[in-house]
Scaffold this motif. Structure first.
Motif, PDB file in Angstrom:
ATOM      1  N   SER A   3       4.796   2.453   9.280  1.00 15.79           N
ATOM      2  CA  SER A   3       3.620   2.365   8.318  1.00 15.79           C
ATOM      3  C   SER A   3       4.313   2.102   6.936  1.00 15.79           C
ATOM      4  O   SER A   3       5.445   2.348   6.574  1.00 15.79           O
ATOM      5  CB  SER A   3       2.843   3.988   8.343  1.00 15.79           C
ATOM      6  OG  SER A   3       3.900   4.674   7.628  1.00 15.79           O
ATOM      7  N   LEU A   4       3.643   1.988   5.955  1.00 14.90           N
ATOM      8  CA  LEU A   4       4.098   1.554   4.380  1.00 14.90           C
ATOM      9  C   LEU A   4       3.320   2.447   3.518  1.00 14.90           C
ATOM     10  O   LEU A   4       2.133   2.588   3.677  1.00 14.90           O
ATOM     11  CB  LEU A   4       3.887   0.033   4.143  1.00 14.90           C
ATOM     12  CG  LEU A   4       4.166  -0.937   5.072  1.00 14.90           C
ATOM     13  CD1 LEU A   4       3.753  -2.505   4.546  1.00 14.90           C
ATOM     14  CD2 LEU A   4       5.836  -1.017   5.045  1.00 14.90           C
ATOM     15  N   THR A   5       3.834   2.953   2.691  1.00 16.94           N
ATOM     16  CA  THR A   5       3.254   3.927   1.595  1.00 16.94           C
ATOM     17  C   THR A   5       3.447   3.209   0.230  1.00 16.94           C
ATOM     18  O   THR A   5       4.676   2.977  -0.071  1.00 16.94           O
ATOM     19  CB  THR A   5       3.775   5.284   1.518  1.00 16.94           C
ATOM     20  OG1 THR A   5       3.574   5.887   2.879  1.00 16.94           O
ATOM     21  CG2 THR A   5       3.011   6.144   0.506  1.00 16.94           C
ATOM     22  N   ASP A   6       2.526   3.165  -0.860  1.00 14.44           N
ATOM     23  CA  ASP A   6       2.477   2.491  -1.918  1.00 14.44           C
ATOM     24  C   ASP A   6       2.821   3.458  -2.980  1.00 14.44           C
ATOM     25  O   ASP A   6       2.894   4.583  -2.485  1.00 14.44           O
ATOM     26  CB  ASP A   6       1.536   1.596  -2.465  1.00 14.44           C
ATOM     27  CG  ASP A   6       0.176   2.356  -2.498  1.00 14.44           C
ATOM     28  OD1 ASP A   6       0.460   3.690  -2.545  1.00 14.44           O
ATOM     29  OD2 ASP A   6      -1.063   1.820  -2.483  1.00 14.44           O
ATOM     30  N   GLU A   7       3.029   3.119  -4.098  1.00 12.74           N
ATOM     31  CA  GLU A   7       3.443   4.253  -5.282  1.00 12.74           C
ATOM     32  C   GLU A   7       2.435   5.188  -5.441  1.00 12.74           C
ATOM     33  O   GLU A   7       2.633   6.315  -6.330  1.00 12.74           O
ATOM     34  CB  GLU A   7       3.792   3.432  -6.499  1.00 12.74           C
ATOM     35  CG  GLU A   7       2.837   2.656  -7.278  1.00 12.74           C
ATOM     36  CD  GLU A   7       3.090   1.730  -8.462  1.00 12.74           C
ATOM     37  OE1 GLU A   7       4.268   2.036  -8.914  1.00 12.74           O
ATOM     38  OE2 GLU A   7       2.502   0.641  -8.687  1.00 12.74           O
ATOM     39  N   GLU A   8       1.064   4.832  -5.367  1.00 12.69           N
ATOM     40  CA  GLU A   8       0.126   5.680  -5.357  1.00 12.69           C
ATOM     41  C   GLU A   8      -0.099   6.825  -4.209  1.00 12.69           C
ATOM     42  O   GLU A   8      -0.877   7.629  -4.262  1.00 12.69           O
ATOM     43  CB  GLU A   8      -0.982   4.908  -5.768  1.00 12.69           C
ATOM     44  CG  GLU A   8      -1.006   4.229  -7.023  1.00 12.69           C
ATOM     45  CD  GLU A   8      -2.337   3.469  -7.131  1.00 12.69           C
ATOM     46  OE1 GLU A   8      -3.324   3.740  -6.523  1.00 12.69           O
ATOM     47  OE2 GLU A   8      -2.341   2.809  -8.217  1.00 12.69           O
ATOM     48  N   GLY A   9       0.761   6.717  -3.159  1.00 11.67           N
ATOM     49  CA  GLY A   9       0.772   7.552  -2.119  1.00 11.67           C
ATOM     50  C   GLY A   9      -0.278   6.984  -0.905  1.00 11.67           C
ATOM     51  O   GLY A   9      -0.537   7.642   0.021  1.00 11.67           O
ATOM     52  N   ARG A  10      -0.705   5.801  -1.025  1.00 15.69           N
ATOM     53  CA  ARG A  10      -1.893   5.336   0.163  1.00 15.69           C
ATOM     54  C   ARG A  10      -0.866   4.777   1.398  1.00 15.69           C
ATOM     55  O   ARG A  10      -0.067   3.741   1.095  1.00 15.69           O
ATOM     56  CB  ARG A  10      -2.855   4.249  -0.631  1.00 15.69           C
ATOM     57  CG  ARG A  10      -3.436   5.005  -1.581  1.00 15.69           C
ATOM     58  CD  ARG A  10      -4.379   3.688  -2.249  1.00 15.69           C
ATOM     59  NE  ARG A  10      -3.712   2.814  -3.195  1.00 15.69           N
ATOM     60  CZ  ARG A  10      -4.095   2.199  -3.908  1.00 15.69           C
ATOM     61  NH1 ARG A  10      -5.445   1.998  -4.272  1.00 15.69           N
ATOM     62  NH2 ARG A  10      -3.341   1.099  -4.638  1.00 15.69           N
ATOM     63  N   ASP A  11      -1.461   5.145   2.326  1.00 18.51           N
ATOM     64  CA  ASP A  11      -0.554   4.747   3.792  1.00 18.51           C
ATOM     65  C   ASP A  11      -1.381   3.443   4.155  1.00 18.51           C
ATOM     66  O   ASP A  11      -2.285   3.294   4.086  1.00 18.51           O
ATOM     67  CB  ASP A  11      -0.585   5.783   4.484  1.00 18.51           C
ATOM     68  CG  ASP A  11       0.584   6.870   4.210  1.00 18.51           C
ATOM     69  OD1 ASP A  11       1.209   6.627   3.487  1.00 18.51           O
ATOM     70  OD2 ASP A  11       0.368   7.847   4.860  1.00 18.51           O
ATOM     71  N   SER A  12      -0.480   2.612   4.669  1.00 16.86           N
ATOM     72  CA  SER A  12      -1.083   1.480   5.782  1.00 16.86           C
ATOM     73  C   SER A  12      -0.341   1.560   6.762  1.00 16.86           C
ATOM     74  O   SER A  12       0.879   1.179   7.007  1.00 16.86           O
ATOM     75  CB  SER A  12      -0.650   0.219   4.917  1.00 16.86           C
ATOM     76  OG  SER A  12      -1.171   0.029   3.715  1.00 16.86           O
ATOM     77  N   VAL A  13      -0.911   2.006   7.952  1.00 15.99           N
ATOM     78  CA  VAL A  13      -0.434   2.168   9.106  1.00 15.99           C
ATOM     79  C   VAL A  13      -0.333   1.049   9.960  1.00 15.99           C
ATOM     80  O   VAL A  13      -1.186   0.165  10.137  1.00 15.99           O
ATOM     81  CB  VAL A  13      -1.046   3.296  10.019  1.00 15.99           C
ATOM     82  CG1 VAL A  13      -0.463   3.748  11.341  1.00 15.99           C
ATOM     83  CG2 VAL A  13      -0.904   4.665   9.233  1.00 15.99           C
ATOM     84  N   MET A  14       0.961   0.706  10.690  1.00 15.64           N
ATOM     85  CA  MET A  14       0.896  -0.658  11.363  1.00 15.64           C
ATOM     86  C   MET A  14       0.226  -0.202  12.845  1.00 15.64           C
ATOM     87  O   MET A  14       0.665   0.700  13.398  1.00 15.64           O
ATOM     88  CB  MET A  14       2.229  -1.058  11.462  1.00 15.64           C
ATOM     89  CG  MET A  14       3.084  -1.357  10.216  1.00 15.64           C
ATOM     90  SD  MET A  14       1.908  -2.464   9.418  1.00 15.64           S
ATOM     91  CE  MET A  14       3.306  -2.776   7.905  1.00 15.64           C
ATOM     92  N   PRO A  15      -0.924  -1.223  13.175  1.00 15.13           N
ATOM     93  CA  PRO A  15      -1.502  -0.745  14.454  1.00 15.13           C
ATOM     94  C   PRO A  15      -0.402  -1.549  15.544  1.00 15.13           C
ATOM     95  O   PRO A  15       0.492  -2.125  15.274  1.00 15.13           O
ATOM     96  CB  PRO A  15      -2.816  -1.775  14.524  1.00 15.13           C
ATOM     97  CG  PRO A  15      -2.217  -2.821  13.566  1.00 15.13           C
ATOM     98  CD  PRO A  15      -1.502  -2.083  12.340  1.00 15.13           C
TER      99      PRO A  15
END
Length: 707
Positions: free
Chosen positions: A478-490
């Protein structure tokens, strides 16, 4: 007399008045010239100055393990410098040599110019701070340096310490009011050292732009995400002058959450290193992957270094090699899927075929025996049933399952398999005989005349263990941006299915016989605690255009537990001829399975966990950490402390650091001028250079650590 004085006074006032008038006239003329005559030029210069923009570098994102542990992050450090042309230094009419000598003593002790200075007295005069400071202070004031670096890449604590050294502490004030100052810079650090070094990667600084970008591993492949987006600052006119004003803030890079499991990574590195040492291998690579998701949980690459030790090396897990017999289950899977054989009990003639003979009896084997005994002729005859008339179709069949597609795992240097398509004409239009193509087809079927990266081989074994679902191996979760939002890789699939569930079950049954069959080539991989299934493979390396028969690559690819596969694993080792994959790479996979079983990772009761519950925490020996105070801070009421004698810091001799924690041991040895390498985790249990060994500048010492 009074009249004369009055005349003189009036004359003087007249001169002063005239001077003011002339000066005022000059100001008016200059003002007119500036605001009217040359106004366009000044406005143009002002516009150019205020139009200038500068780039603000963003903060690079972190790389994290699967449990959130930091694998790579940024650290703010400081170069500490001394301005010898500072006005407070220049005002000194007499140089205070006594205080400068004391400053040199402090710098030589805490921040020596040469690490092993105390071990080599003959170099003291040349490399001590006494010599350097005297050289600089003896220069004319205007010739002295403005940035004499006292220490590089240090913390604020180091700056505070140096600030209070003799001579420097006499300067009152802060910031630019004192001659000692610090320059801030960011560096990239890797808390786990060289663990998974090639997979994580490294960064370097561009001399042209001063930017840090990745040049290997995840640091390189995901550089665009990790680097972030630069900001901009422009010049603005303030009452106090022109200053920078941030017009666009920089955007911090993403934090990359990897699939790496630190505990499994450590275990895999230890097992691979042990086998390579025992077999005197040149190098080894191993990959551990989760069957259902394709997550790469651990990846290790080591090789024999010039000093006789093993260290992290080129990531050969994604480099192409001739695979040998680990190719046979892949060929058999195609044969089952194409209907060339129907059952694991179907038989095939294994007599000599295509210049190849089968050293294993009997002459006729079923499919389980073909894989169990690793029959070259058997698997070649099976493939010939479907591809003898059109050998090029075998390449097309592999292509149809996605075998040649890039994995995009996030590992730098990834290669795709190279299997020559057996066309009737070569690139120049010359005819290639069917006999020649048949010979190449037979060799391709059993793993020669091909080049396949270990990761690709393992991905197919993983699909076989996963009931035919061809999941894509990957290192990024997954990726996490500077605001703490996660983007989970399926979970991604190379193909939804590489084969049917029935075919996958048949191939698994055949692969099991390699380890558990009566004549299996990997019987030493058996362990009753966890059932491993896999296939061995050997191949000679090609050196200078020909096979080097003095060496062999030993491969083992498989999965475990057999009844409900959770992990797939492959190891590849290049070592001298005379051993086998059964004794080398197979043991890496077996030992990993057993250690994971002991930790209860297969839904079993964990003897490892039970033993840990009955144990108490252990404090390794340390020169700085105090057991009682640390225990109190952590809420530990009962603990055991490892005792170790104080290391003898004799000049020119290696001290004994066994029993100490890693940071303490490294500090002690580096102060002696040694280059330190660590293997494992925990406290020091062994060191490659015995106590009392004479030290030579730049000597390397390897410390074995154990929890």
């Amino acid at each position: 007399m009074k009249q004369n004085n009055k005349t003189h006074i009036l004359f003087r006032y007249g001169i002063i008045t005239l001077a003011f008038f002339v000066f005022s006239l000059g100001v008016v003329v200059k003002l007119f010239e500036t605001t009217v005559v040359t106004a366009p030029d000044w406005n143009k210069r002002a516009h150019e100055e205020l139009s200038k923009t500068s780039v603000i570098s963003p903060e690079r994102g972190n790389i994290l393990a699967s449990n959130g542990n930091i694998l790579a992050c940024n650290l703010k450090v400081y170069d500490i410098k001394l301005d010898l042309r500072h006005n407070k230094v220049m005002k000194q009419s007499v140089i205070p040599w006594a205080k400068i000598d004391s400053l040199a003593d402090s710098l030589d002790y805490h921040y020596p110019r040469v690490r092993n200075l105390t071990s080599h007295p003959d170099t003291f005069k040349k490399y001590s701070w006494h010599t350097r400071l005297k050289k600089e202070f003896d220069k004319k004031p205007e010739k002295r340096p403005r940035a004499l670096r006292l220490a590089a890449k240090k913390t604020l604590e180091d700056f505070a310490r140096i600030r209070n050294f003799p001579y420097l502490k006499d300067f009152k004030g802060a910031g630019f009011r004192i001659p000692v100052y610090k320059e801030e810079k960011n560096i990239r650090i890797y808390p786990y050292g060289r663990m998974a070094y090639r997979s994580i990667g490294r960064v370097n600084e561009s001399h042209a732009t001063g930017e840090f970008h990745g040049y290997s591993g995840l640091e390189k492949d995901l550089d665009s995400l990790l680097y972030g987006k630069p900001g901009t600052a422009k010049k603005v006119a303030l009452t106090s002058g022109i200053s920078n004003w941030m017009s666009k803030p920089p955007k911090r890079g993403f934090d990359i959450h990897t699939t790496i499991d630190i505990d499994l990574q450590d275990m895999l590195e230890q097992e691979l290193a042990t086998i390579c040492q025992e077999s005197k291998a040149e190098w080894g690579t191993a990959i551990l992957m989760e069957v259902a998701t394709g997550e790469i949980k651990a990846i290790s690459n080591i090789e024999l270094l010039d000093d006789g030790t093993y260290g992290e090396a080129l990531n050969r897990a994604v480099q192409a090699f001739e695979p040998g017999s680990v190719m046979k289950p892949i060929s058999l899977m195609i044969a089952f899927e194409d209907g060339l054989v129907k059952s694991v009990n179907d038989i095939i003639d294994c007599s000599p075929f295509q210049r190849t003979s089968d050293p294993h009896a009997p002459g006729v084997k079923n499919m389980k025996q073909v894989i169990e005994m690793s029959s070259n002729t058997g698997i070649a005859r099976v493939i010939f049933r479907g591809y003898a008339d059109n050998p090029a179709a075998f390449h097309d069949r592999l292509d149809s399952i996605g075998f040649f597609e890039p994995m995009h795992t996030g590992i730098a240097g990834e290669c795709v398999p190279r299997i020559r398509k057996l066309l009737p004409k070569d690139a120049r239009g010359n005819n290639i005989t069917l006999t020649s193509r048949h010979l190449d087809l037979a060799r391709q079927a059993y793993g020669y005349n091909t080049e396949i990266p270990p990761l690709y081989t393992l991905s197919v074994y993983n699909a076989i263990a996963n009931n035919g679902k061809y999941v894509r191996p990957h290192l990024v979760r997954s990726l996490t941006d500077e605001e703490g939002r996660d983007s989970v890789m399926p979970i991604s699939y190379i193909r939804p299915r590489i084969c049917s569930e029935e075919t996958a079950a048949k191939v698994r049954e055949c692969i099991r016989e390699v380890v558990w069959g009566e004549h299996g080539t990997a019987r030493m991989v058996r362990d009753d605690r966890v059932e491993v299934a896999g296939k061995t493979g050997t191949a000679y390396p090609v050196e200078h255009g020909t096979y080097n028969t003095a060496k062999r690559r030993y491969a083992f690819a498989g999965f475990f537990p057999y009844s409900n596969p959770k992990y797939s694993c492959m190891a590849l080792v290049l070592g001298p001829s005379g051993t086998s994959a059964n004794r080398t790479s197979g043991q890496v996979v077996k030992n990993m399975a057993v250690r994971m079983y002991a930790r209860g990772m297969f839904d079993n009761s964990s003897s490892f966990t039970t033993e840990r519950k009955e144990s108490i925490p252990v404090f390794a020996a340390s020169e700085s950490v105090k057991g009682p105070s640390l225990g109190a801070a952590l809420g530990i009421t009962k603990a055991r402390r490892v005792k170790a004698s104080a290391p003898e810091k004799s000049v020119g001799a290696v001290p004994d650091v066994t029993g100490y924690d890693a940071p303490t041991a490294v500090r002690i040895l580096e102060q002696c001028g040694l280059n330190v390498r660590l293997r494992g985790t925990g406290r020091v249990v062994a060191q490659s250079l015995p106590r009392g060994t004479a030290i030579r500048r730049g000597d390397r010492i390897v410390l074995d650590l154990k929890i």
